[in-house]
Design a protein around this motif. Sequence first.
Motif, short mmCIF file in Angstrom:
data_model
loop_
_atom_site.label_atom_id
_atom_site.label_comp_id
_atom_site.label_asym_id
_atom_site.label_seq_id
_atom_site.Cartn_x
_atom_site.Cartn_y
_atom_site.Cartn_z
N VAL A 192 -1.09 -6.66 -33.95
CA VAL A 192 -1.74 -7.23 -35.12
C VAL A 192 -1.39 -6.45 -36.38
N HIS A 193 -0.94 -7.18 -37.40
CA HIS A 193 -0.68 -6.62 -38.73
C HIS A 193 -1.55 -7.36 -39.74
N GLN A 194 -1.64 -6.81 -40.96
CA GLN A 194 -2.38 -7.48 -42.02
C GLN A 194 -1.55 -7.53 -43.30
N GLY A 195 -1.86 -8.49 -44.16
CA GLY A 195 -1.18 -8.63 -45.45
C GLY A 195 0.09 -9.45 -45.34
N ASP A 196 0.68 -9.75 -46.50
CA ASP A 196 1.91 -10.54 -46.55
C ASP A 196 3.05 -9.84 -45.82
N HIS A 197 3.14 -8.52 -46.01
CA HIS A 197 4.19 -7.75 -45.34
C HIS A 197 4.00 -7.83 -43.83
N GLY A 198 2.74 -7.76 -43.38
CA GLY A 198 2.45 -7.85 -41.96
C GLY A 198 2.84 -9.20 -41.38
N LYS A 199 2.64 -10.26 -42.15
CA LYS A 199 3.03 -11.60 -41.68
C LYS A 199 4.53 -11.68 -41.47
N THR A 200 5.28 -11.09 -42.38
CA THR A 200 6.74 -11.07 -42.22
C THR A 200 7.13 -10.26 -41.00
N MET A 201 6.42 -9.17 -40.74
CA MET A 201 6.74 -8.30 -39.61
C MET A 201 6.50 -9.00 -38.27
N VAL A 202 5.38 -9.72 -38.13
CA VAL A 202 5.12 -10.37 -36.84
C VAL A 202 6.08 -11.53 -36.60
N SER A 203 6.42 -12.26 -37.64
CA SER A 203 7.38 -13.36 -37.46
C SER A 203 8.76 -12.82 -37.12
#
Length: 303
Positions: free
Chosen positions: A70-81
């Motif tokens: 689990v990540h958070q924030g816009d950067h985190g969304k890019t990381m999980v994708s």
Amino acid sequence: MGPTDKAVWDQEIPVSESTISYVDEAIKKILPSGLQITGISPSGASYWARTAKIKAFNADGNEDNYFVKVHQGDHGKTMVSAEYEAMTALYKLIPEMVAKPTAWGSYEAMPDTHFFVCKYHEMSEAIPDIEVFPAMVAEIHKRSAAPDGKFGYPNATFGGKNPQDFPLSDTWEECFRKGMEGIFAAELATQGPDKEWERLTELTLEKTIPRLLGALEADGREIAPCLVHGDLWEGNCSVDANTGRPMIFDGTPLYAHNEYELGPWLCPRHRFPPYIDEYIKHFPASEPKEEFRDRLGLYCLHL
């Protein structure tokens, strides 16, 4: 995971612990129909994310667990994708060594929270055996071939929390040089101006890379791009405790010169230097062979 630096481990993980205190409805929706979830608990370790094991039983009553990051924030969304795409590419190539990716998405209860889910494998604390692992890594490289014959990768991947971009290129020299330009620029932006660093960067980009990597494709020689994990050290591989098979994870893949994979293995701080000689028994060093170790030294720089 990155270098095992206590100063990094002592910092607070930039994701709320509450994100793995329950299984969000968005995760439930991407799991198999009929799955009975019995709990969630922290599992594994990451500098940048929260990681957990989702305990469950399938419709047949058999244990069927999943791993969530689990990540958070816009950067985190890019990381999980990016992680989903990266691990899917590796899973398609060598499913016996990769936990099957399930999905990525965003929480319903906390839309700024994003997840990557894959099958759960219980890992031992051992690193893969030298008699087995180098041969399997060589097999990955032999199986893969770039669909369009180009080096690089169409999407950015992440080494830790930092993006890495090795653009699609016709030659490995061009691809590696452009990728390192981005890595060097990020380092300079993080650490601040330094004349010695800037001079060494210029020499590496303008002299060392053309000299060592240009020779791989000079005088009629050719190298074929193959898919590599991209960050293969003992923190990103382990052994399945139930099957004894080597497993790899946290990939930053790209189509590269196969020897690029061995860069981390050369580093004395890691446990893989002896694995290098075993690997080249299965995938011989490229010509010019006398520059093999020099190339590995160059490939260490992306770490």
